[in-house]
Structures are given as C-alpha cells and as structure tokens.
Design an enzyme around this catalytic site. Structure first.
Site, mmCIF file in Angstrom:
data_model
loop_
_atom_site.group_PDB
_atom_site.id
_atom_site.type_symbol
_atom_site.label_atom_id
_atom_site.label_comp_id
_atom_site.label_asym_id
_atom_site.label_seq_id
_atom_site.Cartn_x
_atom_site.Cartn_y
_atom_site.Cartn_z
ATOM 1 C CG HIS A 112 -1.838 1.138 1.342
ATOM 2 N ND1 HIS A 112 -3.159 1.082 1.001
ATOM 3 C CD2 HIS A 112 -1.621 2.422 1.739
ATOM 4 C CE1 HIS A 112 -3.729 2.269 1.188
ATOM 5 N NE2 HIS A 112 -2.811 3.101 1.649
ATOM 6 C CD GLU A 113 1.510 3.652 3.674
ATOM 7 O OE1 GLU A 113 1.730 4.739 3.105
ATOM 8 O OE2 GLU A 113 0.436 3.397 4.280
ATOM 9 C CG HIS A 168 0.236 6.196 -0.615
ATOM 10 N ND1 HIS A 168 -0.748 6.936 -1.214
ATOM 11 C CD2 HIS A 168 -0.378 5.503 0.385
ATOM 12 C CE1 HIS A 168 -1.925 6.704 -0.601
ATOM 13 N NE2 HIS A 168 -1.718 5.834 0.367
ATOM 14 C CD GLU A 176 -5.845 5.284 0.310
ATOM 15 O OE1 GLU A 176 -4.871 6.038 0.512
ATOM 16 O OE2 GLU A 176 -6.077 4.268 0.991
#
Ligand code: ZN
Length: 520
Positions: free
Chosen positions: A274-275, A278, A304
């Site tokens: 997830h990160e 980003h 997101e």
C-alpha cells in the site's frame, strides 16, 4: 522577458517555501520513526515554527505581487496579455498556485492559530479517551473542533453545503451532490455481495495467517516486493512506525513505513505494498517542477488510488501470488510449506464485517467510509449534535454491517481524523478504491500482457504505465480531468463492483447475477 523573470522569481520563491515544509516533513518523519520518547514537546514547537514560517511566506505580499503579474488576484483569471505567451503547464502552475494562495488568504491567521492549537490539544485528549473508552472526555474538544470547522467553511465559502468547502481541501472539485448518488449506488451492490458472501457455505481458513512469523523475515519480504514494484531504494527508505505512512521531501527522497506483528502476516505485507503505491506516485512526480503544484499529487483520492491499485488489484491477485507464493513458502517453510496457494489466496481475500476500519477487507471497508461520510455531513450541516454521535455511530454500523460495536473505543473513537479536524477526508478513501479499479481496467486494456508479466514478477510495465498516465502530470489536471483523459470515462463504480463480483463470486462460489433481472 518580464514574464520569464517573474516566473523564475515565483518558482524559486515557491521552492524556498517548500524547503521549509520539507524540513518540517523530515522532522515529522523522524517523530514517527526514531525520535526518543521524551522529545515530543520540543518537536511540536520546532514543527510549529517551521510551518508558521512557511505559511507566512506563502501568504506574503511577495507571492501576491508575483502572481499579480500573471493573473487577477481576486478571480485567478490569467491576464489577457499573458494568455497566449504561456504554455499549458505554466497555466496549470499559476492556476493551482493561485488556488492554494487564495484559500490560505481566506483564513485569518488568528483563526489558523486557534485551529492548530485546538487540533494539537484534541489529538492528545482523543488518544487518552480512546485508551480509556471515554467519549465524554473527548466531547468538549470535538464540539469545539466542529464549531471551528464550520467557521472554516464559512471563511472559505461554499455552495449548497459547508461540507463542500471541507471536502474541497482534500478532493478538489468533489461535492456532496456527486458523492451521495455515487455512494448510494455502490452501497446497494456492496450489501448484496456481502449477503451472498455471508451465506456462502465456503469460508476461508484465516488461522494460517496468524501463526508465528519472524518479524525480520516479514520486513525483508516486504522490501523484496517493493523492489519488484520499482520502488527506488536509492531515492527512498523503508522503516517501522506505529501507523504506516508515506512521506516525501522531493522525488529523490520518498520514505515509506510499515508495521510488523509476529502473528499477523498480512499487516506488514499489505502495508508495504500500500505505502509502496503511494511512494511510487511521489517518486514519479517531476523533479523539474519541485516546489510547485506541478510536482504535487492531484488529490487524496488519486493518491489513494495508487496505493489501492497496488494493494488490491495487484497484491491480492492470483497472478501476483503465482510469482510470490513459492518465495514466501521458502521463507516460512514450517508455517506455509503445507498450505496450498489457493488456500492462501482465499485467506488473504477474506470478507467479513468488523468494527475497525483500518483492518477491514476490500469490500466492507467502503461501508465503514459511508457511515463516516453520513455522520460528518449531518454534523457539519448541523442536523445532529456531537453528543449524539456514539449512539448514531452504533446504529449505523449495525445498519450497514450487521454488527454493533461493544464499546466506543471500537466505535466512534477509533479514528484519529476528527481529532485533527479532518472532516471531509474519509470519502477520499472510497474514491481512491473506485479510481484504482478504473485505472487498473484501463492498464489491462493498454497492456494486453499485464497479467502475464505480473505472474512473472515483472511489475515494471504497470509502474511505467502509471508514471506516464498519472504521476508525471502533478496537478496539471484535476482528478476528474485525469480520469477522463486516461480511461475515457467519468468517475464510475462499475469496474470496482465488477472486480468484486468476479473475485468473490469465484472464491465464495456464488453466481454473479446480472444487475437487473427484468423478465422479458
Ligand atoms: Zn493510503
């Protein structure tokens, strides 16, 4: 000539201001990762000083007079004599800088100070209140914050709803009128799917994910996945923090964090992915525009979308695990050696109603967001009182998820957002999910071999596609313009719903029914 000189002057002034903000960001990153426990008070002062300096410089007459040589400072409209001489990126740079400037100017500095003080106070009270499960303790702070946020909306100005002014901070261009029908449509499908999943006779065995997994090995595996994603460790780092996050000081210095628990394999793994999503966005922003809006992310929703695309469309896909599961088995032979790939795949895709948003699955996550959106809207529009929130929260969670929180710590007190005044933030999470599915569908169309390359552990075609389609533009386009440009469509929940139906229909073995069943 005059134009070039003042554009240079403007961008170098903006860069200087960014240096202050980025220095503050380094201190914040340090605060969450390595800062000693007793340094909190002085760190808060250091951060406040840098942020105030940056804010004051940004709303200064310097910036105002530089902007005035290009545009009407009241309306933001580019001066007629400049219209033809400026290229498209410069237009966008000026438009977005003016947007930030005019919003910042609308808030009196006494108000900004009061809000900041209240937020920092409220966060501490919230943390204590959550720990002791005591909503009454947080109530006066939350009431003051709601009052301040309504005041902020008045300062910023809005049409239709004060909530629009707050939403616009995080998702420029998004409105209540747009979100209401979008969420209503999505909700119908989510509730239907959730019913089918709950009634399914097949359910995954998730106990295989909660065995004991060496934490160092978990982080090493997360690092390996990040490398495959194309996250550049020469321009980034991976560290541990209580709550995973990504921060950037420049496209050449983008840092991600994760957390790791011995008996929770998905936590570290999916936080890294997830990160990492980003992080790829931040590393992919154009360095040449550093300090200006053209080197910044469009919105929280688009940000997101990048993390969710990697986490869900890639990280929870069969193709991804075709490549990575044998590697994970090699690292944890005692725990996973006897577990089939299909069994593992089902376990990491489990859907079940739960109380805590950040631990929710791909599907029910959005129901958590809708509950928050409805509550925020009622509070900001003044239809409900803050003191009623625990009761309203529990009723809505029951209505949406069919479960009732046992206490406020696992209910209305669970999220940090309201304690720092972030009303209007939650909807961007669901927008991110919808944008992610739209983008991934388009990527599959543009790269016919995408699934095959993912199955081979080669994510570069996808990473490069995202660099080209999304990252390189900074804020040159709005979220709606970008999504229209890339996918040829306006925002729609269709691809997201389609993905859920396909994946969970297969896993939980229910037939995916056509949306309408009109007897003909
Ligand atoms: Zn995120």
């Amino acid at each position: 000539m005059a134009t070039l000189v003042s554009l240079d002057a403007l961008t170098s002034k903006l860069r200087e201001i960014h240096h202050l903000r980025d220095a503050a960001a380094v201190l914040s990153w340090d605060q969450e990762t390595y800062m000693p426990p007793r340094s909190g008070a002085i760190r808060a002062e250091q951060l406040a000083t840098l942020q105030t300096l940056a804010h004051n410089q940004f709303v200064s007459t310097d910036i105002e007079s530089l902007l005035t040589s290009f545009l009407d400072i009241e309306t933001g409209i580019i001066l007629p004599e400049q219209q033809t001489s400026l290229d498209e990126p410069t237009h966008a740079l000026l438009r977005e800088t003016w947007r930030d400037f005019s919003r910042a100017k609308k808030l009196p500095s006494s108000f900004v100070n009061e809000l900041e003080r209240e937020c920092s106070l409220a966060q501490q009270v919230w943390a204590e209140a959550r720990k002791t499960n005591d909503f009454q303790r947080f109530l006066p702070n939350l009431e003051r914050l709601v009052g301040l946020k309504r005041q902020e909306a008045d300062y910023l100005g809005y049409t239709d709803s004060p909530y629009n002014a707050l939403l616009d901070t995080y998702e420029p261009g998004s409105t209540v009128a747009q979100l209401r029908p979008l969420f209503a449509e999505l909700r119908t499908h989510l509730i239907r799917l959730l019913d089918q999943i709950r009634n399914s006779p097949v359910q995954p065995n998730t106990s295989l994910l909660t065995q004991s997994f060496d934490t160092t090995k978990q982080v090493d595996f997360g690092r390996l996945v990040l490398k495959h994603m194309g996250y550049d460790f020469q321009r980034g780092r991976l560290d541990l923090s209580a709550h995973p996050f990504t921060t950037s000081f420049h496209p050449t210095d983008v840092r991600v964090t994760t957390r790791v628990f011995d008996a929770d394999l998905p936590s570290c793994l999916f936080s890294c992915i997830h990160e990492g999503g980003h992080g790829l966005y931040e590393q992919g922003l154009p360095s040449k525009y550093y300090g200006t809006p053209l080197s910044e992310a469009i919105s929280l929703g688009i940000h997101e979308s990048q993390s969710r695309l990697w986490e869900n469309s890639v990280g929870r896909s069969k193709a991804f695990w075709q490549y990575f599961y044998p590697k994970l088995q090699e690292i944890f032979p005692a725990q996973l050696g006897g577990v089939q790939a299909d069994e593992f795949y089902f376990a990491i895709n489990r859907v079940a109603p739960s109380f805590i948003r950040v631990e929710a699955d791909e599907l029910t996550y959005n129901l958590h967001i809708m509950v928050r959106f409805e509550i925020e809207l009622d509070v900001i529009e003044g239809r409900v009182q803050v003191e009623e929130l625990p009761e309203i929260w529990n009723a809505k969670i029951q209505e949406y998820l069919g479960i009732t929180p046992p206490n406020d710590a696992e209910g209305v007190l669970q999220d940090v957002h309201w304690s720092f005044g972030a009303f209007g933030y939650f909807p961007t999470y669901t927008l991110g999910n919808l944008y992610a599915a739209m983008l991934f569908h388009q990527a599959k169309k543009d790269i016919p071999t995408l699934e095959k390359t993912i199955g081979e552990g080669n994510f570069l075609p996808l990473k490069n596609w995202l660099n080209d389609q999304v990252h390189q533009w900074g804020r040159q386009y709005s979220a709606s313009e970008l999504i229209q440009r890339v996918t040829g469509q306006a925002l729609t929940p269709e691809p997201f719903i389609q993905d859920l139906e396909e994946k969970f229909g297969n896993l939980y073995q229910f037939s995916t029914q056509p949306h309408s069943q009109n007897p003909s």
